[in-house]
Design an enzyme around this catalytic site. Structure first.
Site, PDB file in Angstrom:
ATOM      1  N   ARG A  58       5.494   6.494   5.789  1.00 58.73           N
ATOM      2  CA  ARG A  58       5.089   7.203   4.861  1.00 58.73           C
ATOM      3  C   ARG A  58       4.150   8.482   5.438  1.00 58.73           C
ATOM      4  O   ARG A  58       3.668   8.443   6.496  1.00 58.73           O
ATOM      5  CB  ARG A  58       4.423   6.819   3.666  1.00 58.73           C
ATOM      6  CG  ARG A  58       5.075   5.936   2.719  1.00 58.73           C
ATOM      7  CD  ARG A  58       4.013   5.354   1.690  1.00 58.73           C
ATOM      8  NE  ARG A  58       2.877   4.422   2.166  1.00 58.73           N
ATOM      9  CZ  ARG A  58       1.692   5.041   2.243  1.00 58.73           C
ATOM     10  NH1 ARG A  58       1.530   6.043   2.237  1.00 58.73           N
ATOM     11  NH2 ARG A  58       0.784   4.180   2.862  1.00 58.73           N
ATOM     12  N   HIS A 234      -0.878  -2.970  -7.137  1.00 57.32           N
ATOM     13  CA  HIS A 234       0.036  -2.909  -6.054  1.00 57.32           C
ATOM     14  C   HIS A 234      -0.028  -4.518  -5.630  1.00 57.32           C
ATOM     15  O   HIS A 234      -0.891  -4.885  -4.889  1.00 57.32           O
ATOM     16  CB  HIS A 234      -0.809  -2.047  -4.835  1.00 57.32           C
ATOM     17  CG  HIS A 234       0.148  -1.625  -3.546  1.00 57.32           C
ATOM     18  ND1 HIS A 234      -0.315  -1.928  -2.412  1.00 57.32           N
ATOM     19  CD2 HIS A 234       1.451  -2.065  -3.538  1.00 57.32           C
ATOM     20  CE1 HIS A 234       0.423  -1.851  -1.665  1.00 57.32           C
ATOM     21  NE2 HIS A 234       1.646  -1.892  -2.068  1.00 57.32           N
ATOM     22  N   SER A 253       0.597  -3.285   2.850  1.00 58.21           N
ATOM     23  CA  SER A 253       1.797  -3.550   3.765  1.00 58.21           C
ATOM     24  C   SER A 253       1.508  -4.343   4.843  1.00 58.21           C
ATOM     25  O   SER A 253       0.551  -4.076   5.569  1.00 58.21           O
ATOM     26  CB  SER A 253       2.553  -2.202   4.122  1.00 58.21           C
ATOM     27  OG  SER A 253       3.638  -2.680   4.936  1.00 58.21           O
ATOM     28  N   THR A 258       5.193  -9.880  -0.377  1.00 61.35           N
ATOM     29  CA  THR A 258       6.628 -10.129  -0.171  1.00 61.35           C
ATOM     30  C   THR A 258       6.945 -11.630   0.002  1.00 61.35           C
ATOM     31  O   THR A 258       7.460 -12.607  -0.704  1.00 61.35           O
ATOM     32  CB  THR A 258       7.600  -9.196   0.585  1.00 61.35           C
ATOM     33  OG1 THR A 258       7.492  -7.847  -0.241  1.00 61.35           O
ATOM     34  CG2 THR A 258       9.002  -9.685   0.045  1.00 61.35           C
TER      35      THR A 258
END
Length: 548
Positions: A58, A234, A253, A258
């Site tokens: 990003r 988030h 991140s 995940t």
């Protein structure tokens, strides 16, 4: 759709003079178009592999909100939420429309929010087929999205089309090969990510990184949901099949959201973005966006097996002859990614909704090797650490990061995506923790026995075992000991875990070096929290680490 219809669409794409609009195109057609036009390559596992050019993460410094009356009083202005004038936005919008009008375009009618009471429509118009596939696989795909059809570009770019009549819908115009002129458009560089809440338009240009699409939609929901009394988060979320209890995993991140939420014994609600309403938890998205670096079927089978036909692989190296992906290679970036729909996960919840969370896990990759691998937080400590959002950014998730992890504090574990004051989200979380008596855990997925370069990364197998012990209730039956620097409550034992691993200080060969690192990190916590100290209760402000 018949085989003849597919051939006709592809033929029209090839003969197009740059004026076709392909609406709600199927994944198979999008993949075929992307391959034929050189946007990507089909790999042996069926996934579409693409490159995102010089942007492999990003560009947070190129993101703006338009300073307009409807949103200005709500937005927490500053380095994260930068202002762009309405006049600059109008000029930029016209530039984007002019640019897109000369190209084939792909329109996907999608949504954000599995809970229909809070669902927001999202119409994504893009110049690349693979960006349309990416958006389609990651967002919610409503049943009433409409069938595949071909129309004129004017339909997508007409002024009234860019401003949806539905007050709950947004239009996202994605123009990666369109570049801003800072002097004309008021931007910092030629890259731009601009959100106009009043007109419900998002402009993305000057970057091919598709993660900007995903995070812009998340940013929209982070604005809209709290104003309705819903906590936007988030985090990843799953549900235990045996107990029916929901667990949340917060983290930036690379910290394991995940990975740790993908569990064969639990049903996956979602891997990254959720809302917590008075009824429970719901997924904001309809897909997963998993990191691929060093991915293996042995350690992360659910993610590995989900990467098949329909998935998009970003910046993953592959063998040109065998078309086998090389997940161990960081040739392009450490931030290689896989985007795939929730249907690719065999144990995904349908719909993506769950009850109120019983367990909340804060994930941090501690680059200093100071924090214990798992600890239990009091409600006040939970508020403190949620507002602190400490972790180490992993190289590749944003432009400008080095090859080494960098210690950072990101409020609510997602500051770059928070349009409102972080205390709004922290207060909503604290209220829900109290009301539903949720257990909160701080889990270090970073380093032990020393900082980065000296210690070692905590083994994923151990982390899984510790998290499972917490979520299953096994840690409720063990003794806890106070940790001297941060006041954390650390289990003295855990099933299947070496006891010495649980004590962060004992893992260091040099106790003096550990104390130096702990004092330094504690000071960073204190310095970071100064901006929130006057906005929180005294008990929360006092829940941080000790300096002496």
């Amino acid at each position: 759709m018949t085989h003849t219809r597919v051939e006709t669409a592809i033929e029209q794409m090839n003969l197009s003079t740059g004026r076709q609009l392909y609406c709600n195109t199927s994944p198979a057609e999008l993949i075929e178009y992307a391959v034929r036009q050189g946007e990507g390559s089909l790999l042996a596992n069926g996934a579409l592999a693409v490159r995102t050019g010089k942007f492999t993460g990003r560009s947070p410094r190129d993101k703006y909100f338009v300073d307009e009356p409807g949103a200005s009083d709500h937005i927490h202005w500053g380095p994260v939420n930068q202002k762009l004038s309405e006049e600059s936005f109008d000029r930029l919008l016209e530039t984007v429309r002019t640019h897109l009008a000369t190209r084939d375009l792909f329109q996907a009618t999608l949504a954000a929010g599995a809970d229909e009471r809070y669902r927001v429509g999202v119409r994504v118009v893009s110049e690349y087929a693979w960006h349309s596939l990416f958006a389609r696989q990651l967002l919610v795909r409503p049943d009433a999205a409409g069938s595949s059809r071909i129309a004129s570009v004017e339909e997508a770019l007409a002024p009234d089309a860019a401003e949806p009549a539905d007050s709950r819908s947004f239009t996202v115009l994605v123009a990666p090969s369109c570049f801003a002129h800072p002097a004309l458009h008021g931007t910092r560089s030629e890259t731009f990510i601009v959100i106009h809440m009043g007109r419900r338009i998002v402009l993305i240009g000057g970057t091919e990184y598709a993660g900007e699409i995903k995070k812009c939609v998340f940013t929209l929901m982070n604005y809209l949901l709290p104003l309705q009394g819903v906590l936007s988060m988030h985090c990843s979320a799953n549900v235990s099949r045996s107990s029916g209890e929901t667990s949340l995993f917060f983290g930036l991140s690379g910290t394991g959201k995940t990975t740790l939420s993908a569990n064969p014994d639990r049903d996956l609600i979602g891997d990254d973005e959720h809302g917590w309403s008075d009824s429970g938890v719901f997924n904001i998205e309809g897909g997963c966006y998993a990191k691929c670096i060093r991915l293996s079927q042995e350690k992360e089978p659910e993610i590995f097996d989900a990467i098949r036909f329909g998935a998009v692989l970003e910046n993953v190296v592959f063998d040109s002859a065998t078309r086998q992906p090389d997940y161990d290679s960081a040739l392009y970036t450490e931030n290689s990614r896989a985007a795939y729909p929730l249907e690719h996960v065999p144990n995904a919840c349908t719909p993506s909704i769950g009850p109120h969370p019983k367990h909340i896990v804060f994930l941090t990759a501690d680059a200093f090797g100071v924090l214990p691998p798992i600890s239990r937080l009091t409600p006040e400590q939970a508020s403190y650490h949620f507002l602190s959002g400490y972790t180490a950014k992993i190289a590749g998730t944003e432009r400008g990061l080095s090859n080494h992890p960098e210690a950072t504090f990101s409020a609510c574990f997602g500051l770059p995506f928070l349009p409102l004051n972080p205390t709004v989200y922290a207060n909503l979380l604290a209220e829900r923790i109290r009301r539903h008596k949720s257990d909160v855990w701080l889990v270090n997925t970073g380093w032990s026995g020393g900082g980065f370069g000296t210690g070692h990364r905590i083994d994923l197998g151990y982390t899984r075992a510790m998290v499972e012990a917490a979520l299953s209730g096994q840690l409720r039956r063990v003794e806890f000991a106070p940790e001297p620097w941060f006041g954390l409550h650390v289990p003295v034992s855990a099933p299947g875990i070496p006891s010495e691993l649980l004590n962060a200080q004992a893992c260091w060969a040099d106790g003096t070096a550990y104390a130096h690192q702990a004092r330094m990190l504690a000071k960073r916590f204190h310095d970071n929290f100064e901006s929130y100290r006057s906005q929180v209760d005294e008990a929360v402000a006092a829940a941080g680490p000790l300096l002496d």
